[in-house]
Design a protein around this motif. Structure first.
Motif, PDB file in Angstrom:
ATOM      1  N   ALA A   8       4.438  -7.658  -9.443  1.00 24.62           N
ATOM      2  CA  ALA A   8       5.425  -6.648  -9.825  1.00 24.62           C
ATOM      3  C   ALA A   8       5.591  -5.691  -8.656  1.00 24.62           C
ATOM      4  O   ALA A   8       4.650  -5.455  -7.888  1.00 24.62           O
ATOM      5  N   MET A   9       6.798  -5.114  -8.540  1.00 28.27           N
ATOM      6  CA  MET A   9       7.060  -4.178  -7.444  1.00 28.27           C
ATOM      7  C   MET A   9       8.154  -3.212  -7.867  1.00 28.27           C
ATOM      8  O   MET A   9       9.258  -3.614  -8.233  1.00 28.27           O
ATOM      9  N   ASP A  10       7.830  -1.925  -7.852  1.00 29.05           N
ATOM     10  CA  ASP A  10       8.799  -0.889  -8.218  1.00 29.05           C
ATOM     11  C   ASP A  10       8.125   0.459  -8.051  1.00 29.05           C
ATOM     12  O   ASP A  10       6.963   0.535  -7.614  1.00 29.05           O
ATOM     13  N   SER A  11       8.820   1.514  -8.423  1.00 28.83           N
ATOM     14  CA  SER A  11       8.180   2.826  -8.427  1.00 28.83           C
ATOM     15  C   SER A  11       7.135   2.844  -9.538  1.00 28.83           C
ATOM     16  O   SER A  11       7.284   2.155 -10.555  1.00 28.83           O
TER      17      SER A  11
ATOM     18  N   ASP B 158       5.985   6.058  -3.289  1.00 25.95           N
ATOM     19  CA  ASP B 158       7.360   5.918  -3.756  1.00 25.95           C
ATOM     20  C   ASP B 158       7.519   4.604  -4.518  1.00 25.95           C
ATOM     21  O   ASP B 158       8.190   4.547  -5.538  1.00 25.95           O
ATOM     22  N   ARG B 159       6.914   3.548  -3.983  1.00 25.48           N
ATOM     23  CA  ARG B 159       6.892   2.241  -4.657  1.00 25.48           C
ATOM     24  C   ARG B 159       5.552   1.590  -4.430  1.00 25.48           C
ATOM     25  O   ARG B 159       4.864   1.884  -3.447  1.00 25.48           O
ATOM     26  N   VAL B 160       5.206   0.675  -5.311  1.00 26.38           N
ATOM     27  CA  VAL B 160       3.988  -0.116  -5.141  1.00 26.38           C
ATOM     28  C   VAL B 160       4.297  -1.581  -5.418  1.00 26.38           C
ATOM     29  O   VAL B 160       5.186  -1.916  -6.204  1.00 26.38           O
ATOM     30  N   ALA B 161       3.541  -2.446  -4.742  1.00 26.88           N
ATOM     31  CA  ALA B 161       3.549  -3.876  -5.047  1.00 26.88           C
ATOM     32  C   ALA B 161       2.167  -4.221  -5.583  1.00 26.88           C
ATOM     33  O   ALA B 161       1.159  -3.900  -4.948  1.00 26.88           O
ATOM     34  N   ILE B 162       2.106  -4.826  -6.754  1.00 21.90           N
ATOM     35  CA  ILE B 162       0.835  -5.231  -7.350  1.00 21.90           C
ATOM     36  C   ILE B 162       0.638  -6.716  -7.076  1.00 21.90           C
ATOM     37  O   ILE B 162       1.455  -7.546  -7.478  1.00 21.90           O
TER      38      ILE B 162
ATOM     39  N   MET C  77      18.805   7.191   6.582  1.00 21.37           N
ATOM     40  CA  MET C  77      17.626   6.479   6.065  1.00 21.37           C
ATOM     41  C   MET C  77      18.072   5.225   5.333  1.00 21.37           C
ATOM     42  O   MET C  77      19.051   5.230   4.589  1.00 21.37           O
ATOM     43  N   SER C  78      17.359   4.143   5.532  1.00 19.79           N
ATOM     44  CA  SER C  78      17.677   2.885   4.870  1.00 19.79           C
ATOM     45  C   SER C  78      17.449   3.012   3.388  1.00 19.79           C
ATOM     46  O   SER C  78      16.550   3.719   2.942  1.00 19.79           O
ATOM     47  N   PRO C  79      18.237   2.346   2.561  1.00 17.90           N
ATOM     48  CA  PRO C  79      17.992   2.370   1.135  1.00 17.90           C
ATOM     49  C   PRO C  79      16.665   1.724   0.811  1.00 17.90           C
ATOM     50  O   PRO C  79      16.304   0.712   1.392  1.00 17.90           O
ATOM     51  N   ILE C  80      15.935   2.329  -0.119  1.00 19.05           N
ATOM     52  CA  ILE C  80      14.618   1.795  -0.468  1.00 19.05           C
ATOM     53  C   ILE C  80      14.763   0.382  -0.998  1.00 19.05           C
ATOM     54  O   ILE C  80      15.542   0.104  -1.914  1.00 19.05           O
ATOM     55  N   GLY C  81      14.003  -0.531  -0.401  1.00 19.72           N
ATOM     56  CA  GLY C  81      14.042  -1.918  -0.834  1.00 19.72           C
ATOM     57  C   GLY C  81      15.189  -2.698  -0.244  1.00 19.72           C
ATOM     58  O   GLY C  81      15.382  -3.864  -0.549  1.00 19.72           O
ATOM     59  N   GLY C  82      16.010  -2.068   0.611  1.00 13.95           N
ATOM     60  CA  GLY C  82      17.158  -2.750   1.162  1.00 13.95           C
ATOM     61  C   GLY C  82      16.777  -3.789   2.194  1.00 13.95           C
ATOM     62  O   GLY C  82      15.695  -3.785   2.759  1.00 13.95           O
ATOM     63  N   ALA C  83      17.714  -4.699   2.493  1.00 14.21           N
ATOM     64  CA  ALA C  83      17.438  -5.785   3.433  1.00 14.21           C
ATOM     65  C   ALA C  83      17.290  -5.277   4.854  1.00 14.21           C
ATOM     66  O   ALA C  83      16.757  -5.960   5.718  1.00 14.21           O
ATOM     67  N   ASP C  84      17.787  -4.037   5.136  1.00  8.92           N
ATOM     68  CA  ASP C  84      17.697  -3.495   6.487  1.00  8.92           C
ATOM     69  C   ASP C  84      16.557  -2.496   6.584  1.00  8.92           C
ATOM     70  O   ASP C  84      16.650  -1.491   7.263  1.00  8.92           O
ATOM     71  N   GLY C  85      15.447  -2.747   5.925  1.00 10.25           N
ATOM     72  CA  GLY C  85      14.333  -1.823   5.910  1.00 10.25           C
ATOM     73  C   GLY C  85      13.607  -1.757   7.242  1.00 10.25           C
ATOM     74  O   GLY C  85      13.773  -2.588   8.133  1.00 10.25           O
ATOM     75  N   THR C  86      12.776  -0.721   7.377  1.00  7.74           N
ATOM     76  CA  THR C  86      11.939  -0.563   8.554  1.00  7.74           C
ATOM     77  C   THR C  86      10.955  -1.729   8.679  1.00  7.74           C
ATOM     78  O   THR C  86      10.632  -2.167   9.770  1.00  7.74           O
ATOM     79  N   ILE C  87      10.490  -2.221   7.526  1.00  8.42           N
ATOM     80  CA  ILE C  87       9.629  -3.403   7.475  1.00  8.42           C
ATOM     81  C   ILE C  87      10.295  -4.427   6.569  1.00  8.42           C
ATOM     82  O   ILE C  87      10.689  -4.107   5.436  1.00  8.42           O
ATOM     83  N   VAL C  88      10.449  -5.646   7.056  1.00  4.70           N
ATOM     84  CA  VAL C  88      11.038  -6.721   6.254  1.00  4.70           C
ATOM     85  C   VAL C  88      10.089  -7.918   6.291  1.00  4.70           C
ATOM     86  O   VAL C  88       9.841  -8.492   7.361  1.00  4.70           O
TER      87      VAL C  88
ATOM     88  N   GLY D 292       2.729   1.328  -1.379  1.00  2.64           N
ATOM     89  CA  GLY D 292       1.367   0.912  -1.662  1.00  2.64           C
ATOM     90  C   GLY D 292       1.277  -0.561  -2.018  1.00  2.64           C
ATOM     91  O   GLY D 292       2.156  -1.095  -2.693  1.00  2.64           O
ATOM     92  N   ILE D 293       0.209  -1.204  -1.543  1.00  5.60           N
ATOM     93  CA  ILE D 293      -0.084  -2.590  -1.931  1.00  5.60           C
ATOM     94  C   ILE D 293      -1.391  -2.551  -2.722  1.00  5.60           C
ATOM     95  O   ILE D 293      -2.442  -2.184  -2.193  1.00  5.60           O
ATOM     96  N   LEU D 294      -1.318  -2.912  -3.994  1.00  6.16           N
ATOM     97  CA  LEU D 294      -2.445  -2.806  -4.909  1.00  6.16           C
ATOM     98  C   LEU D 294      -2.864  -4.189  -5.379  1.00  6.16           C
ATOM     99  O   LEU D 294      -2.051  -5.105  -5.446  1.00  6.16           O
ATOM    100  N   GLY D 295      -4.134  -4.318  -5.735  1.00  2.00           N
ATOM    101  CA  GLY D 295      -4.615  -5.588  -6.263  1.00  2.00           C
ATOM    102  C   GLY D 295      -6.118  -5.599  -6.339  1.00  2.00           C
ATOM    103  O   GLY D 295      -6.795  -4.822  -5.643  1.00  2.00           O
ATOM    104  N   PRO D 296      -6.687  -6.476  -7.166  1.00  3.80           N
ATOM    105  CA  PRO D 296      -8.152  -6.592  -7.234  1.00  3.80           C
ATOM    106  C   PRO D 296      -8.715  -7.186  -5.954  1.00  3.80           C
ATOM    107  O   PRO D 296      -7.968  -7.627  -5.063  1.00  3.80           O
ATOM    108  N   ASN D 297     -10.033  -7.191  -5.839  1.00  3.86           N
ATOM    109  CA  ASN D 297     -10.678  -7.818  -4.682  1.00  3.86           C
ATOM    110  C   ASN D 297     -10.228  -9.266  -4.547  1.00  3.86           C
ATOM    111  O   ASN D 297     -10.178 -10.011  -5.528  1.00  3.86           O
ATOM    112  N   GLY D 298      -9.901  -9.670  -3.328  1.00  2.00           N
ATOM    113  CA  GLY D 298      -9.485 -11.049  -3.083  1.00  2.00           C
ATOM    114  C   GLY D 298      -8.037 -11.327  -3.422  1.00  2.00           C
ATOM    115  O   GLY D 298      -7.614 -12.488  -3.403  1.00  2.00           O
ATOM    116  N   ALA D 299      -7.254 -10.287  -3.687  1.00  2.00           N
ATOM    117  CA  ALA D 299      -5.851 -10.499  -4.075  1.00  2.00           C
ATOM    118  C   ALA D 299      -4.974 -10.896  -2.898  1.00  2.00           C
ATOM    119  O   ALA D 299      -3.893 -11.448  -3.082  1.00  2.00           O
TER     120      ALA D 299
END
Length: 306
Positions: free
Chosen positions: A217-220, A205-209, A1-12, A40-47
């Motif tokens: 911000a982005m972290d667990s 596991d992690r979220v990006a706000i 499994m790729s390291p979380i947040g690593g440059a070789d992620g499943t999605i980059v 997770g990607i979190l944010g208010p409406n229109g973010a």
């Protein structure tokens, strides 16, 4: 499994940008998602959450920046990726007058999936007993689960879910949480958006706000909450202590009385709780630590967003 947040992620995703006239909907967004991660990607409406997700899915062309899914570019529409990703949109559309089983078998047939495998997917989302029920006769929560089953019909590696629990009652939401946990346990990578901060804190596991098209911000969730350095609130029933008595307790930074309860704010809860125990003031006591919602409001503000 790729390291979380690593440059070789499943999605980059690197420096993604998208503008609509005067609106900069996505403004330099970068993140990676590891194999098997619940992101997770979190944010208010229109973010800019949905626009970001649509670009990553290959449904929308970015103005600039790059996206790699499983090492492939999703735009222009990439036929090699389609069997490997599943997408559940905010507004789900189904075929008219088909039962839950027929809906799923129709989606599965587009990918050459057998009827037996489609039936297994109904069981996964807890709809086996509704297999012969028409889609328009299902409840809101059942329709959401059917929508997710359709996104999973071809057993994709990555699943995109855009507000899958929106407008569901609390029981249906929690039932859907169980489904999402099972999906991740099967080794799937999940990327989703939500306005429910409690579920993001539990599931991700992690979220990006995001706000105004940028990641703030982005972290667990646990690390984001710890980084806020917010006080702990200790709530007592009205009349257990006076405001004056509460203010003399070492470690108490603030006291608020609202006529129903007395709330003590502290960054050193252990000695405060010990002092309350010595005074016999623990009956009905409640302790509230900071949550992901506190982090969210700290970063994005409290003003109403239409």
């Amino acid at each position: 499994m790729s390291p979380i947040g690593g440059a070789d992620g499943t999605i980059v995703v690197a420096d993604l940008r998208k503008r609509y006239g005067e609106l900069q909907a996505v403004d330099g967004v970068s993140f990676t998602v590891a194999e098997g991660e619940f992101f997770g990607i979190l944010g208010p409406n229109g973010a800019g959450k949905t626009t970001t997700l649509e670009i990553v899915e290959g449904l929308r062309e970015p103005d600039s920046g790059s996206v790699l899914l499983l090492g492939e570019k999703p735009w222009p529409r990439n036929p090699r990726l389609l069997p490997r990703i599943g997408v559940q949109l905010q507004a789900s559309s189904f075929f008219d007058k088909l039962t839950a089983r027929e809906q799923l078998e129709t989606f599965a047939a587009l990918y050459g999936v057998s009827r037996g495998d489609a039936a297994d997917m109904l069981d996964l989302v807890g709809l086996a007993d509704k297999a012969n029920t028409r889609e328009d006769k299902l409840s809101g929560g059942q329709r959401q689960r059917l929508s997710i089953a359709c996104a999973l019909a071809h057993d994709p590696d990555i699943v995109f879910l855009d507000e899958p629990t929106a407008a569901l009652d609390p029981q249906s939401r929690r039932n859907l949480w169980d489904v999402l946990r099972v999906i991740q346990q099967r080794g799937k990578t999940i990327v989703y958006t939500t306005h429910y901060l409690d579920e993001a804190e539990i599931l991700c596991d992690r979220v990006a706000i995001m706000d105004h098209g940028r990641i703030l911000a982005m972290d667990s969730p646990a690390k984001l909450v710890r980084g806020l350095d917010a006080p702990t609130h200790v709530m007592l029933a009205e009349g257990v202590l006076s405001v004056e008595q509460a203010e003399t307790i070492p470690g108490v930074e603030g006291v608020n009385a609202d006529g129903v309860s007395l709330t003590l704010s502290t960054r050193t809860p252990a000695p405060v709780l010990a002092a309350l125990a010595e005074r016999g003031a623990l009956d009905g006591l409640q302790v509230r630590t900071a949550t992901l919602e506190d982090v969210f409001l700290h970063l994005t503000g409290r003003e109403y967003r239409a």
